[in-house]
Scaffold this active site. Structure first.
Site, PDB file in Angstrom:
ATOM      1  N   GLY A  34       0.749  -1.276  -0.043  1.00 10.61           N
ATOM      2  CA  GLY A  34      -0.065   0.098   0.012  1.00 10.61           C
ATOM      3  C   GLY A  34       1.027   1.242  -0.078  1.00 10.61           C
ATOM      4  O   GLY A  34       2.233   1.276   0.001  1.00 10.61           O
ATOM      5  N   GLN A  35       0.361   2.278   0.163  1.00  4.74           N
ATOM      6  CA  GLN A  35       0.759   3.615   0.058  1.00  4.74           C
ATOM      7  C   GLN A  35       0.310   4.402   1.285  1.00  4.74           C
ATOM      8  O   GLN A  35      -0.764   4.832   1.460  1.00  4.74           O
ATOM      9  CB  GLN A  35       0.563   4.309  -1.364  1.00  4.74           C
ATOM     10  N   GLY A  36       1.389   4.935   1.894  1.00  4.27           N
ATOM     11  CA  GLY A  36       0.812   5.668   3.262  1.00  4.27           C
ATOM     12  C   GLY A  36       1.428   7.089   2.933  1.00  4.27           C
ATOM     13  O   GLY A  36       1.747   7.408   1.874  1.00  4.27           O
ATOM     14  N   GLY A  37       1.443   7.880   3.826  1.00  6.20           N
ATOM     15  CA  GLY A  37       1.518   9.428   4.038  1.00  6.20           C
ATOM     16  C   GLY A  37       3.105   9.487   3.406  1.00  6.20           C
ATOM     17  O   GLY A  37       3.440  10.446   2.876  1.00  6.20           O
ATOM     18  N   PHE A  38       3.965   8.688   3.886  1.00  7.70           N
ATOM     19  CA  PHE A  38       5.304   8.992   3.897  1.00  7.70           C
ATOM     20  C   PHE A  38       6.185   8.066   3.002  1.00  7.70           C
ATOM     21  O   PHE A  38       7.314   8.417   2.687  1.00  7.70           O
ATOM     22  CB  PHE A  38       6.118   8.509   5.283  1.00  7.70           C
ATOM     23  N   GLY A  39       5.297   7.107   2.313  1.00  8.28           N
ATOM     24  CA  GLY A  39       5.976   6.105   1.404  1.00  8.28           C
ATOM     25  C   GLY A  39       5.498   4.959   0.836  1.00  8.28           C
ATOM     26  O   GLY A  39       4.022   4.941   1.498  1.00  8.28           O
ATOM     27  N   VAL A  84       4.911   1.088   0.940  1.00  7.87           N
ATOM     28  CA  VAL A  84       5.081  -0.178   1.805  1.00  7.87           C
ATOM     29  C   VAL A  84       4.999  -1.463   0.839  1.00  7.87           C
ATOM     30  O   VAL A  84       4.323  -1.882   0.012  1.00  7.87           O
ATOM     31  CB  VAL A  84       4.111  -0.170   3.017  1.00  7.87           C
ATOM     32  N   ASP A 143      -1.244  11.588  13.078  1.00 11.14           N
ATOM     33  CA  ASP A 143      -2.153  10.927  11.756  1.00 11.14           C
ATOM     34  C   ASP A 143      -2.738   9.782  12.028  1.00 11.14           C
ATOM     35  O   ASP A 143      -2.667   8.766  11.406  1.00 11.14           O
ATOM     36  CB  ASP A 143      -0.586  10.772  10.728  1.00 11.14           C
TER      37      ASP A 143
END
Ligand SMILES: *[C@@H]1O[C@H](CO)[C@@H](O)[C@H](O)[C@H]1NC(C)=O
Ligand SMILES: *[C@@H]1O[C@H](CO)[C@@H](O)[C@H](O)[C@H]1NC(C)=O
Ligand SMILES: *[C@@H]1O[C@H](CO)[C@@H](O)[C@H](O)[C@H]1NC(C)=O
Ligand SMILES: *[C@@H]1O[C@H](CO)[C@@H](O)[C@H](O)[C@H]1NC(C)=O
Ligand SMILES: *[C@@H]1O[C@H](CO)[C@@H](O)[C@H](O)[C@H]1NC(C)=O
Ligand SMILES: *[C@@H]1O[C@H](CO)[C@@H](O)[C@H](O)[C@H]1NC(C)=O
Length: 650
Positions: free
Chosen positions: A331-336, A338, A449
């Site tokens: 997946g894609q989070g706020g910081f990068g 995964v 967050d």
């Protein structure tokens, strides 16, 4: 080898071959990742929830291409927030150095946000991003020269520069747009003029020629200074009295030529001896370089890292994730982004590849990781370590097979897995994790967050909070703000959004939103003014006041427990607590430990007051708060500096 030098004793050949291999393997030239100039466009992005993901996807796409060819171009999206990106390393950089230079470029370029375009020239690479197709542009009004003004040079140096520039333009035009030249300065012992010329690979030969002609003419204006750089729309050119060029092998690339004009060639020198001499020279240079670097923190850090169990080798992680294979993406989070990975010993890990990495901050980053990894609690995701000193910053976490809560509660099918008991356990677990973060004696951490996608579930569906501590490391990084705007607006407490006022009550607010989402199965999409009316918080508040709250419950909750009135009053109590947490006034929101107490003990609850953006008397949206985005856009430097008057007056 042996055929070329049949006269050389075999052991020398072996020695030489091995040495060359060693140099090839370890030769890290200079990525020259200093920023020369960054220019941002003048047009604001159109819709940040479209723009940011497009921009990030373009950067990621280019990143893949840079690894293999030192050049990348990509297009993402459509409409006004379409994103065109181009990046290129200058031809003398090795691919490893190229990755380093690009990592720097993509860290710095997001500074242009919320403007939708920008270009950055570094000494080793270039990157540009726009919302239109600029790939064939080679000239423009911002073409300029930057002159170094430290040393004034002789006329004969100027003459050598002139010749070297002319040759570079010729050589580059006839060989794919890239060339370096070196021209000895007559009448001096070792002095030379060094030149690099490089056109973006999207240009044809005639555009490249025009660009370089203009570039060389404009840097001639830098004479008699020792340095000149041309920053043109379609090319980069530099002259210098210092040898800034990398002579590293070009990874088999046939692009470009290197014209080295040796003025005095001592006659018949055996080629092998010459090669050896060059080898010794390179090795010496490397040693000098090493000594120079050894004095700074980076070298010390490398030693610390090598001794640290927290440190993972970049190559090991690359291997574990199948070179960040798309198939392993979680997946894609706020910081990068995964990825899932499997270590050689069979351990499963989750690897977060940070978008905005900055290797100059490796030391800070490592300290931060060190600190965060000391925070351990049953409701917090364990950070196993990092790859802090590689070309990219990676964080390594324990892998949780059930992934994140949002996959369950917002999905009508998977939602059935979570009955009320499970959901209650998740709510309490999250609260316990937050209490620990807020009240841990060593370091106080405000998460900032909290949202459903940051609550991970272990194999027994117990809650574990992810991404804590990261916001701390990135607090001065505007990119965090932009990702927050893109993804998490609906969870942000009004005082944080408006004034950047950061206390633990910011997490309490987000926790309250999360609780209401868990009960209703609806996502709080507070990204637009009109949607505040329909946000879960406002809707719940209205139904709570009018006694119709049960209409909002996730049907999956009632499935099995239809008749149990105890459960109904339990749910109502949790909704009540959620509303206490999302009260507009932060001073009357309970602390996390108070919240936990209310969740676990049957004590009397106070009546909740209104959530943000609702007028208490009219029950209507406070219409002085036109558009929270507008206020944010007006002050791009930081959320924290938004003035009171630019936002909702209370
Ligand atoms: C931004 O784009 C998203 C996705 O297309 C859309 O849902 C949203 O309404 C847009 N917001 C604005 C302010 O136009
Ligand atoms: C990168 O973008 C190009 C088009 O711009 C596309 O063809 C390609 O599939 C993309 N690659 C990846 C890895 O996303
Ligand atoms: C090279 O590209 C430029 C800009 O796109 C174009 O105007 C020109 O016609 C092209 N020249 C050749 C020879 O293809
Ligand atoms: C970058 O270049 C532009 C014009 O090309 C100039 O206006 C600006 O001052 C430069 N910025 C820096 C930091 O030198
Ligand atoms: C040279 O540049 C520096 C900053 O780059 C500036 O402070 C200095 O005044 C300049 N000197 C001259 C002689 O132009
Ligand atoms: C290079 O091109 C720019 C933009 O077209 C122009 O302003 C400038 O005068 C040119 N410089 C030279 C030296 O021709």
């Amino acid at each position: 080898m042996e055929k070329e030098f049949p006269f050389v004793p075999f052991r020398y050949v072996v020695f030489f071959v091995m040495w060359t291999l060693f140099l090839l393997q370890t030769a890290v030239g200079d990525p020259r990742s200093q920023t020369v100039n960054i220019t941002c466009g003048h047009q604001l992005e159109h819709n940040s929830s479209v723009f940011v993901p497009n921009f990030v996807a373009t950067m990621e796409n280019i990143s893949e291409q840079m690894r293999t060819s030192g050049f990348g171009a990509a297009v993402t999206g459509s409409g006004p927030d379409i994103n065109y990106g181009l990046a290129q390393c200058y031809g003398d950089l090795s691919l490893l150095d190229c990755v380093l230079c690009y990592a720097e470029a993509r860290t710095v370029l997001p500074k242009c946000f919320p403007y939708n375009g920008g270009r950055i020239y570094l000494d080793g690479c270039f990157m540009r991003s726009e919302n239109y197709d600029f790939f064939e542009e080679y000239t423009g009004p911002s073409d300029s020269a930057m002159c170094g003004n430290t040393t004034r040079k002789s006329l004969s140096f100027g003459e050598s520069v002139r010749q070297a520039l002319t040759r570079a333009v010729e050589a580059a035009t006839s060989s794919n747009g890239y060339a370096t030249t070196q021209m000895a300065v007559p009448g001096t012992v070792k002095e030379s003029a060094y030149v690099l010329a490089d056109c973006w690979r999207t240009l044809n030969a005639s555009s490249c020629r025009s660009c370089l002609d203009n570039a060389s003419a404009s840097i001639l204006g830098c004479l008699p200074w020792s340095e000149g750089r041309a920053l043109n729309t379609g090319c980069f050119m530099r002259y210098s009295d210092k040898d800034f060029l990398n002579r590293a092998p070009e990874n088999g690339s046939s692009r470009g030529t290197t014209v080295v004009i040796v003025v005095t060639v001592v006659s018949s020198v055996v080629v092998f001896v010459l090669a050896l001499a060059i080898g010794v020279y390179i090795l010496k240079r490397k040693n000098i370089e090493k000594k120079r670097r050894g004095s700074n923190d980076a070298e010390k850090l490398v030693h610390t890292l090598n001794d640290s169990s927290l440190n993972f080798k970049y190559s090991a992680i690359e291997k574990a994730t199948g070179a960040f294979n798309e198939a392993n993406k979680l997946g894609q989070g706020g910081f990068g982004t995964v990825y899932k990975g499997v270590l050689p010993d069979g351990r499963e890990i989750a690897v977060k590849r940070l978008f905005f990495n900055n290797r100059h901050r490796a030391a800070d980053f490592y300290n931060e990781v060190n600190m965060i990894s000391s925070v351990e609690h049953k409701n917090l995701v364990r950070l196993l370590g990092c790859s802090c000193s590689g070309p990219e910053s990676l964080l390594i976490y324990e892998y949780l097979p059930n992934r994140s809560l949002d996959r369950f509660i917002f999905d009508p099918i998977r939602g059935k897995t979570l009955n009320w008991e499970k959901r209650h356990e998740i709510i309490v677990g999250t609260a316990e994790g937050l209490v620990y973060l807020h009240e841990n004696s060593n370091i106080r951490i405000i998460h900032r967050d909290i949202k459903a996608s940051n609550i991970l579930l272990d194999s027994r569906l117990r809650a574990k909070i992810a991404d804590f501590g990261l916001a701390r490391s990135f607090q001065d990084d505007k990119s965090h703000i932009s990702t927050a705007i893109a993804g998490t607006l609906g969870y942000m407490a009004p005082e944080y959004l408006a004034h950047g006022q950061l206390t633990e009550k910011v997490d309490v607010y987000s926790f309250g939103v999360l609780v209401l989402e868990i009960v209703t199965g609806r996502q709080n999409n507070g990204s637009k003014t009109s949607e505040y009316m329909d946000s879960v918080v406002i809707t719940t508040w209205k139904h709570f006041r009018s006694g119709t709250i049960e209409e909002l419950y996730d049907p999956n909750l009632m499935l099995h427990n239809h008749h149990d009135s105890n459960i109904k009053s339990d749910i109502l109590r949790v909704v009540h607590i959620g509303l206490l947490c999302t009260q507009e006034l932060q001073s009357i929101r309970p602390t996390m430990s108070k919240t936990l107490e209310m969740l676990t003990k049957q004590e009397q609850l106070p009546a909740p007051t209104n959530p943000p953006f609702v007028d208490e008397r009219t029950m209507e949206l406070n219409d002085t708060c036109e558009d929270p985005f507008y206020a944010l856009r007006g002050v791009p430097s930081s959320i924290a500096t938004i003035s009171d008057s630019s936002f909702c007056p209370r």
